[in-house]
Design an enzyme around this catalytic site. Structure first.
Site, PDB file in Angstrom:
ATOM      1  N   SER A  14     -41.595  55.042 -40.960  1.00 20.79           N
ATOM      2  CA  SER A  14     -42.779  55.756 -41.465  1.00 20.79           C
ATOM      3  C   SER A  14     -42.984  55.351 -42.917  1.00 20.79           C
ATOM      4  CB  SER A  14     -42.543  57.265 -41.368  1.00 20.79           C
ATOM      5  OG  SER A  14     -43.468  57.942 -42.195  1.00 20.79           O
ATOM      6  N   SER A  16     -44.343  57.487 -45.009  1.00 21.66           N
ATOM      7  CA  SER A  16     -44.360  58.732 -45.782  1.00 21.66           C
ATOM      8  C   SER A  16     -43.211  58.849 -46.784  1.00 21.66           C
ATOM      9  CB  SER A  16     -44.358  59.939 -44.835  1.00 21.66           C
ATOM     10  OG  SER A  16     -45.568  59.966 -44.110  1.00 21.66           O
ATOM     11  N   THR A  62     -45.365  64.581 -36.588  1.00 19.92           N
ATOM     12  CA  THR A  62     -46.086  63.481 -35.950  1.00 19.92           C
ATOM     13  C   THR A  62     -45.831  63.493 -34.442  1.00 19.92           C
ATOM     14  OG1 THR A  62     -46.645  61.129 -36.115  1.00 19.92           O
ATOM     15  CG2 THR A  62     -44.312  61.701 -36.363  1.00 19.92           C
ATOM     16  N   LYS A  66     -47.427  67.282 -32.546  1.00 16.58           N
ATOM     17  CA  LYS A  66     -48.535  67.848 -33.339  1.00 16.58           C
ATOM     18  C   LYS A  66     -49.204  69.055 -32.688  1.00 16.58           C
ATOM     19  CE  LYS A  66     -50.199  64.043 -36.202  1.00 16.58           C
ATOM     20  NZ  LYS A  66     -51.387  63.243 -36.533  1.00 16.58           N
ATOM     21  N   ASN A  87     -50.327  68.661 -38.740  1.00 10.69           N
ATOM     22  CA  ASN A  87     -49.495  67.545 -39.223  1.00 10.69           C
ATOM     23  C   ASN A  87     -48.685  67.914 -40.464  1.00 10.69           C
ATOM     24  OD1 ASN A  87     -51.437  67.456 -41.269  1.00 10.69           O
ATOM     25  ND2 ASN A  87     -51.298  65.239 -41.458  1.00 10.69           N
ATOM     26  N   ASP A 109     -54.921  65.454 -42.136  1.00  5.35           N
ATOM     27  CA  ASP A 109     -55.664  64.250 -41.719  1.00  5.35           C
ATOM     28  C   ASP A 109     -57.163  64.443 -41.973  1.00  5.35           C
ATOM     29  OD1 ASP A 109     -53.507  62.734 -40.886  1.00  5.35           O
ATOM     30  OD2 ASP A 109     -53.648  63.368 -38.790  1.00  5.35           O
ATOM     31  N   GLY A 133     -62.104  56.686 -28.820  1.00  2.00           N
ATOM     32  CA  GLY A 133     -60.823  57.386 -28.693  1.00  2.00           C
ATOM     33  C   GLY A 133     -61.024  58.882 -28.627  1.00  2.00           C
ATOM     34  N   ALA A 134     -60.055  59.558 -28.007  1.00  2.00           N
ATOM     35  CA  ALA A 134     -60.113  61.018 -27.898  1.00  2.00           C
ATOM     36  C   ALA A 134     -58.720  61.617 -28.062  1.00  2.00           C
ATOM     37  CB  ALA A 134     -60.718  61.426 -26.553  1.00  2.00           C
ATOM     38  N   TYR A 223     -53.374  51.072 -39.903  1.00  2.00           N
ATOM     39  CA  TYR A 223     -53.084  50.591 -41.245  1.00  2.00           C
ATOM     40  C   TYR A 223     -51.990  49.535 -41.168  1.00  2.00           C
ATOM     41  CZ  TYR A 223     -50.037  54.547 -40.265  1.00  2.00           C
ATOM     42  OH  TYR A 223     -49.216  55.447 -39.645  1.00  2.00           O
ATOM     43  N   GLY A 244     -57.314  51.926 -42.339  1.00  2.00           N
ATOM     44  CA  GLY A 244     -56.901  53.323 -42.489  1.00  2.00           C
ATOM     45  C   GLY A 244     -55.903  53.682 -43.582  1.00  2.00           C
TER      46      GLY A 244
HETATM   47  P1  NAP Z   1     -53.061  59.219 -29.438  1.00  2.00           P
HETATM   48  O1  NAP Z   1     -53.238  60.704 -29.560  1.00  2.00           O
HETATM   49  O2  NAP Z   1     -51.907  58.678 -28.678  1.00  2.00           O
HETATM   50  O3  NAP Z   1     -54.443  58.633 -28.832  1.00  2.00           O
HETATM   51  C1  NAP Z   1     -54.562  57.261 -28.547  1.00  2.00           C
HETATM   52  C2  NAP Z   1     -56.011  56.952 -28.170  1.00  2.00           C
HETATM   53  O4  NAP Z   1     -56.132  55.523 -27.999  1.00  2.00           O
HETATM   54  C3  NAP Z   1     -56.442  57.596 -26.864  1.00  2.00           C
HETATM   55  O5  NAP Z   1     -57.807  57.943 -26.963  1.00  2.00           O
HETATM   56  C4  NAP Z   1     -56.248  56.435 -25.864  1.00  2.00           C
HETATM   57  O6  NAP Z   1     -57.059  56.539 -24.726  1.00  2.00           O
HETATM   58  C5  NAP Z   1     -56.694  55.271 -26.697  1.00  2.00           C
HETATM   59  N1  NAP Z   1     -56.183  53.976 -26.232  1.00  2.00           N
HETATM   60  C6  NAP Z   1     -54.904  53.548 -26.224  1.00  2.00           C
HETATM   61  N2  NAP Z   1     -54.830  52.273 -25.754  1.00  2.00           N
HETATM   62  C7  NAP Z   1     -56.113  51.890 -25.483  1.00  2.00           C
HETATM   63  C8  NAP Z   1     -56.697  50.686 -24.986  1.00  2.00           C
HETATM   64  N3  NAP Z   1     -55.949  49.620 -24.679  1.00  2.00           N
HETATM   65  N4  NAP Z   1     -58.042  50.631 -24.841  1.00  2.00           N
HETATM   66  C9  NAP Z   1     -58.826  51.690 -25.163  1.00  2.00           C
HETATM   67  N5  NAP Z   1     -58.312  52.881 -25.641  1.00  2.00           N
HETATM   68  C10 NAP Z   1     -56.976  52.967 -25.790  1.00  2.00           C
HETATM   69  O7  NAP Z   1     -52.943  58.552 -30.893  1.00  2.00           O
HETATM   70  P2  NAP Z   1     -53.573  59.068 -32.262  1.00  2.00           P
HETATM   71  O8  NAP Z   1     -52.595  59.898 -32.985  1.00  2.00           O
HETATM   72  O9  NAP Z   1     -54.921  59.616 -31.961  1.00  2.00           O
HETATM   73  O10 NAP Z   1     -53.682  57.690 -33.107  1.00  2.00           O
HETATM   74  C11 NAP Z   1     -54.671  56.703 -32.796  1.00  2.00           C
HETATM   75  C12 NAP Z   1     -54.628  55.586 -33.842  1.00  2.00           C
HETATM   76  O11 NAP Z   1     -54.964  56.115 -35.114  1.00  2.00           O
HETATM   77  C13 NAP Z   1     -53.244  54.938 -34.009  1.00  2.00           C
HETATM   78  O12 NAP Z   1     -53.420  53.548 -34.218  1.00  2.00           O
HETATM   79  C14 NAP Z   1     -52.689  55.591 -35.258  1.00  2.00           C
HETATM   80  O13 NAP Z   1     -51.780  54.742 -35.953  1.00  2.00           O
HETATM   81  C15 NAP Z   1     -53.966  55.780 -36.061  1.00  2.00           C
HETATM   82  N6  NAP Z   1     -53.864  56.881 -37.029  1.00  2.00           N
HETATM   83  C16 NAP Z   1     -54.038  56.584 -38.346  1.00  2.00           C
HETATM   84  C17 NAP Z   1     -53.955  57.599 -39.288  1.00  2.00           C
HETATM   85  C18 NAP Z   1     -54.122  57.257 -40.740  1.00  2.00           C
HETATM   86  O14 NAP Z   1     -53.733  58.065 -41.597  1.00  2.00           O
HETATM   87  N7  NAP Z   1     -54.706  56.122 -41.077  1.00  2.00           N
HETATM   88  C19 NAP Z   1     -53.718  58.929 -38.903  1.00  2.00           C
HETATM   89  C20 NAP Z   1     -53.570  59.200 -37.528  1.00  2.00           C
HETATM   90  C21 NAP Z   1     -53.632  58.164 -36.600  1.00  2.00           C
HETATM   91  P3  NAP Z   1     -56.582  57.407 -23.433  1.00  2.00           P
HETATM   92  O15 NAP Z   1     -57.040  58.803 -23.702  1.00  2.00           O
HETATM   93  O16 NAP Z   1     -57.289  56.774 -22.315  1.00  2.00           O
HETATM   94  O17 NAP Z   1     -55.093  57.279 -23.343  1.00  2.00           O
END
Ligand code: NAP
Length: 279
Positions: A14, A16, A62, A66, A87, A109, A133-134, A223, A244
């Site tokens: 991480s 952090s 994380t 969460k 978070n 976040d 994404g969701a 990121y 990000g």
């Molecule tokens: P999560 O809850 O596991 O959600 C993952 C999402 O990605 C779901 O909507 C999933 O769809 C979709 N997905 C995964 N593989 C895919 C593919 N091959 N094609 C299309 N959609 C796909 O993860 P999260 O916490 O939301 O994080 C998502 C991203 O944001 C990660 O890369 C994470 O590192 C980043 N993030 C960045 C920050 C920041 O501070 N910059 C903060 C939080 C997260 P399904 O619903 O179909 O599984």
């Protein structure tokens, strides 16, 4: 020494610790931030142990905790409740009455995403936005966009049921409108909140279709890879790009302020983040 940390599982890496430890050092605080890998089965016990630990300063949460941590806490902020994820946990009342202290859940976040957009000059007021994404990140993103005055948020996700659930959870009582829709005209902001650099096929589209419908900013929440495949495509089609790191920085800065009551040394934290990312 005050203890801060991150609960997740598995948890091998991480950014952090680098940001928070640099901040503690810069402000001369006797404190440390560590990784606390915690198996889901052990989460209730770990949270209880932290609640009663006199050294605790605060902690982050994380994946995969969460959402499941929420019933273990005493209070959840309105933003964290609306997003449906915590978070950051703040302990209050410890100094006056350790027996009656409370653990309060927050979602920083939301602040992190908002600050990142504002710092980069991304216009949101009245904008039509496409979010891919969701998952947990998409929830925080959509909630924030509506708070910032986005006119319309179109959302696409690989798994339809998760999109429908998010729609149901976030629609009530919010400004703006969230729709799952294939109508992309006049979009000026596209956000990749999936964990894929090529989210389009999963969402049932080819990228070229979408980039040609508008112009504006493309944001990838990932990121550590300043020009992800997603952003590379966006730039190729004339969109401005943003990755990000800013969200990561500002969610940490907000958590620091909630824990310590002190202004976060944001530039110190930013330098530590960028140094660690460069390896
Ligand atoms: P999560 O809850 O596991 O959600 C993952 C999402 O990605 C779901 O909507 C999933 O769809 C979709 N997905 C995964 N593989 C895919 C593919 N091959 N094609 C299309 N959609 C796909 O993860 P999260 O916490 O939301 O994080 C998502 C991203 O944001 C990660 O890369 C994470 O590192 C980043 N993030 C960045 C920050 C920041 O501070 N910059 C903060 C939080 C997260 P399904 O619903 O179909 O599984």
């Amino acid at each position: 020494m005050q203890q801060y940390g991150l609960l997740g599982y598995p948890l091998t890496y991480s950014l952090s610790p680098a940001m928070h430890n640099a901040a503690f050092e810069a402000l001369g605080m006797d404190a440390a931030y560590e990784l606390w890998p915690t198996h889901p089965d052990a989460l209730p016990h770990k949270v209880d142990a932290l609640r009663h630990d006199p050294r605790l300063g605060g902690f982050n949460i994380t994946v995969p905790h969460k959402q499941v941590i929420m019933p273990l806490l005493d209070d959840i902020s309105p933003a964290a409740r609306a997003v449906g994820a915590v978070n950051t946990v703040i302990r209050s009342g410890w100094t006056s009455s350790p027996q009656d202290c409370t653990l309060n859940g927050e979602n920083t976040d939301v602040y992190g995403f908002q600050q990142m957009l504002q710092e980069a000059g991304v216009p949101v007021q009245g904008a039509r936005v496409l979010v891919l994404g969701a998952g947990g990140a998409a929830r925080a993103v959509i909630y924030t966009l509506l708070q910032m005055g986005a006119d319309r948020v179109l959302m696409l996700n690989r798994t339809q049921e998760k999109a429908a659930q998010l729609l149901q959870d976030l629609q009530a009582g919010e400004r703006g409108e969230v729709v799952v829709s294939p109508s992309f005209s006049s979009i000026s902001l596209i956000i990749n909140a999936t964990s894929s650099q090529d989210p389009w096929p999963g969402c049932g589209l080819t990228s070229r279709q979408v980039w040609s419908y508008g112009q504006g900013f493309a944001v990838d929440l990932m990121y550590g890879n300043m020009l992800s495949g997603f952003l590379e495509q966006a730039g190729h089609h004339g969109w401005q790009t943003l990755s990000g790191e800013g969200m990561l920085l500002y969610q940490a800065a907000r958590a620091f302020e909630l824990w310590t009551g002190q202004a976060a040394p944001v530039e110190v934290m930013r330098s530590a983040l960028m140094r660690t990312l460069r390896g």
